[in-house]
Design an enzyme around this catalytic site. Structure first.
Site, PDB file in Angstrom:
ATOM      1  N   SER A   1       2.556  -0.552  -7.649  1.00  0.00           N
ATOM      2  CA  SER A   1       1.692   0.631  -7.675  1.00  0.00           C
ATOM      3  C   SER A   1       2.189   1.665  -6.674  1.00  0.00           C
ATOM      4  O   SER A   1       2.556   1.332  -5.546  1.00  0.00           O
ATOM      5  CB  SER A   1       0.258   0.210  -7.344  1.00  0.00           C
ATOM      6  OG  SER A   1      -0.576   1.341  -7.291  1.00  0.00           O
TER       7      SER A   1
ATOM      8  N   CYS B   1     -19.612  -1.715  -0.265  1.00  0.00           N
ATOM      9  CA  CYS B   1     -21.042  -1.454  -0.108  1.00  0.00           C
ATOM     10  C   CYS B   1     -21.459  -0.384  -1.098  1.00  0.00           C
ATOM     11  O   CYS B   1     -21.217   0.788  -0.886  1.00  0.00           O
ATOM     12  CB  CYS B   1     -21.319  -0.997   1.316  1.00  0.00           C
ATOM     13  SG  CYS B   1     -23.053  -1.057   1.722  1.00  0.00           S
TER      14      CYS B   1
ATOM     15  N   GLY C   1      -1.771   0.331 -10.794  1.00  0.00           N
ATOM     16  CA  GLY C   1      -1.405  -1.080 -10.672  1.00  0.00           C
ATOM     17  C   GLY C   1      -2.348  -1.941 -11.508  1.00  0.00           C
ATOM     18  O   GLY C   1      -1.935  -2.922 -12.122  1.00  0.00           O
TER      19      GLY C   1
HETATM   20  C1  LIG Z   1      -2.965  -6.962  -5.101  1.00  0.00           C
HETATM   21  C2  LIG Z   1      -3.387  -5.722  -5.817  1.00  0.00           C
HETATM   22  N1  LIG Z   1      -3.199  -5.644  -7.144  1.00  0.00           N
HETATM   23  C3  LIG Z   1      -3.537  -4.553  -7.844  1.00  0.00           C
HETATM   24  C4  LIG Z   1      -4.101  -3.464  -7.229  1.00  0.00           C
HETATM   25  C5  LIG Z   1      -4.491  -2.276  -8.060  1.00  0.00           C
HETATM   26  O1  LIG Z   1      -3.652  -1.175  -7.890  1.00  0.00           O
HETATM   27  P1  LIG Z   1      -4.187   0.280  -8.294  1.00  0.00           P
HETATM   28  O2  LIG Z   1      -5.067   0.735  -7.186  1.00  0.00           O
HETATM   29  O3  LIG Z   1      -2.941   1.106  -8.447  1.00  0.00           O
HETATM   30  O4  LIG Z   1      -4.909   0.128  -9.579  1.00  0.00           O
HETATM   31  C6  LIG Z   1      -4.346  -3.492  -5.856  1.00  0.00           C
HETATM   32  C7  LIG Z   1      -5.014  -2.366  -5.168  1.00  0.00           C
HETATM   33  O5  LIG Z   1      -5.713  -2.529  -4.210  1.00  0.00           O
HETATM   34  C8  LIG Z   1      -3.960  -4.653  -5.119  1.00  0.00           C
HETATM   35  O6  LIG Z   1      -4.164  -4.745  -3.805  1.00  0.00           O
END
Ligand SMILES: Cc1ncc(COP(=O)(O)O)c(C=O)c1O
Length: 379
Positions: A197, A325, A69
């Site tokens: 994602s 952390c 993502g």
């Molecule tokens: C709102 C949001 N955008 C993007 C991502 C990133 O996705 P990925 O873990 O597949 O890189 C996350 C992951 O926590 C997310 O919560």
């Protein structure tokens, strides 16, 4: 183990594993190859694009797969920006975006572009008027997430998109936390690109996608890229894509029912906690339509979130806090900072996030342990 950290990641589903294995075994050829096996793989790839587009009422020609993502956000923003950068110097985002989005905007700022970081209200929502007031004649691009991962607030991206479209501003929305959780209908949503994602919806890790409006102009980030119309380098991970698509179809099939059940679980847990007499707050609102019911941002007076997480872990209950952390350093949750919480309030925050297998019995156990911990450590 009671797993209440589904906003961080989800376990891969059996169907997704099966799809991965089947594709690895029977569709291993390179989708770019011109022989029969390549054609077979290519056809499956097109089917996956179609299916992924279908669940959000999008266009299959403009689905591009990525390695996460985060990468989807970076590639979407960069390729939109490249096609539009000569039109103006100003871009807009919010102060509570994912680091992948914020890193893109910070880089633009370093290069001398004007970036507006929109503030949020006390419930985490962005006011339409705030967006309106930030628009300038030279605004070219805006990126506003759909659902926030830390407090689960849902932004009014339809209304924001309508406003931006009137001003011909390209609009990207990070939908990683909303995809498969709340309906997304791209035919009726004025956005140019969304990102999703796989590992947030019971698919494998290391797969994401950008779903575009096919008429939106973009330019390849890297020259000489041949795969996926130049959107992303590299041989396509077809097993991962097939498993992701399978997970996406499954989660959308049960989405409405699941949403109802998350509201039931949320209300059940909140009532239990209230009945126990402990003093707590939930950011973003307990029972409002601007809230994803599966995410609860909780704070309890007298207890730090880190300590709560560690204590619950002893009882095999997995939750998370906003603070990563790392080597003794604690980064405060960006969202909590944007909500203008005090340092003490920020440290109290912890997050519970439900998944498809969360049950009332698990929440009974959580509530019992939580109250026990409060009674033993709260000062
Ligand atoms: C709102 C949001 N955008 C993007 C991502 C990133 O996705 P990925 O873990 O597949 O890189 C996350 C992951 O926590 C997310 O919560």
């Amino acid at each position: 183990m009671i797993y209440l950290d589904h906003a961080a990641t989800t376990p891969i589903s059996k169907e997704a594993i099966e799809a991965w294995l089947k594709t690895s075994e029977h569709y291993f050829a390179n989708t770019e190859s011109l022989h029969e096996e390549g054609e077979k793989a290519r056809q499956l790839f097109y089917t996956c694009k179609k299916e992924l587009a279908r669940v959000v009422n999008g266009e299959s020609e403009a689905v591009y797969f990525t390695g996460s993502g985060s990468e989807a956000n970076l590639l979407a923003l960069e390729s939109l920006y490249k096609a539009n950068k000569y039109k103006g110097n100003h871009v807009i985002t919010s102060s509570i975006e994912h680091p992948s989005v914020l890193s893109f905007f910070q880089r633009l700022e370093d290069q001398g572009r004007d970036v507006t970081y929109l503030p949020v209200q006390s419930d985490g929502t962005i006011l339409l008027n705030t967006v309106k007031n930030s628009i300038r004649k030279d605004t070219i691009l805006a990126s506003i997430q759909h659902v926030n991962s830390e407090i689960g607030v849902i932004q009014p991206i339809k209304e924001i998109g309508q406003l931006l479209r009137r001003h011909r501003i390209i609009f990207h929305s990070d939908c990683v936390q909303s995809f498969g959780k709340v309906p997304l209908d791209l035919e009726n949503l004025p956005v140019d690109t969304i990102t999703v994602s796989s590992h947030k919806i019971y698919g494998p890790k290391g797969i994401g996608a950008v779903i575009m409006n096919k008429d939106t102009p973009w330019k390849p980030v890297h020259p000489l890229t041949s795969h996926q119309e130049g959107f992303r380098h590299g041989t396509i991970d077809l097993p991962g894509i097939a498993a992701f698509t399978t997970a996406a179809v499954h989660i959308h099939e049960r989405m409405d029912k699941q949403l109802d059940s998350f509201w039931t679980l949320r209300k059940y847990l909140l009532k239990k906690l209230k009945d126990s007499g402990i003093h707590f707050t939930v950011d973003g609102g307990e029972d409002v339509e601007t809230q994803l019911p599966s995410i609860l941002a909780v704070s309890i007076a007298g207890i730090e979130g880190q300590l709560m997480m560690q204590r619950l872990d002893r009882y095999h209950i997995a939750i998370s806090t906003g603070s990563a952390c790392q080597s003794g350093k604690q980064d405060p949750s960006r969202t909590m900072v944007a909500l203008q919480k005090t340092k003490q309030e920020i440290h109290r925050y912890f997050r519970l996030s439900f998944g498809k297998d969360t049950t009332k019995a698990q929440l009974d156990e959580l509530a019992k342990r939580l109250v026990e911990i409060v009674q033993t450590v709260a000062v």
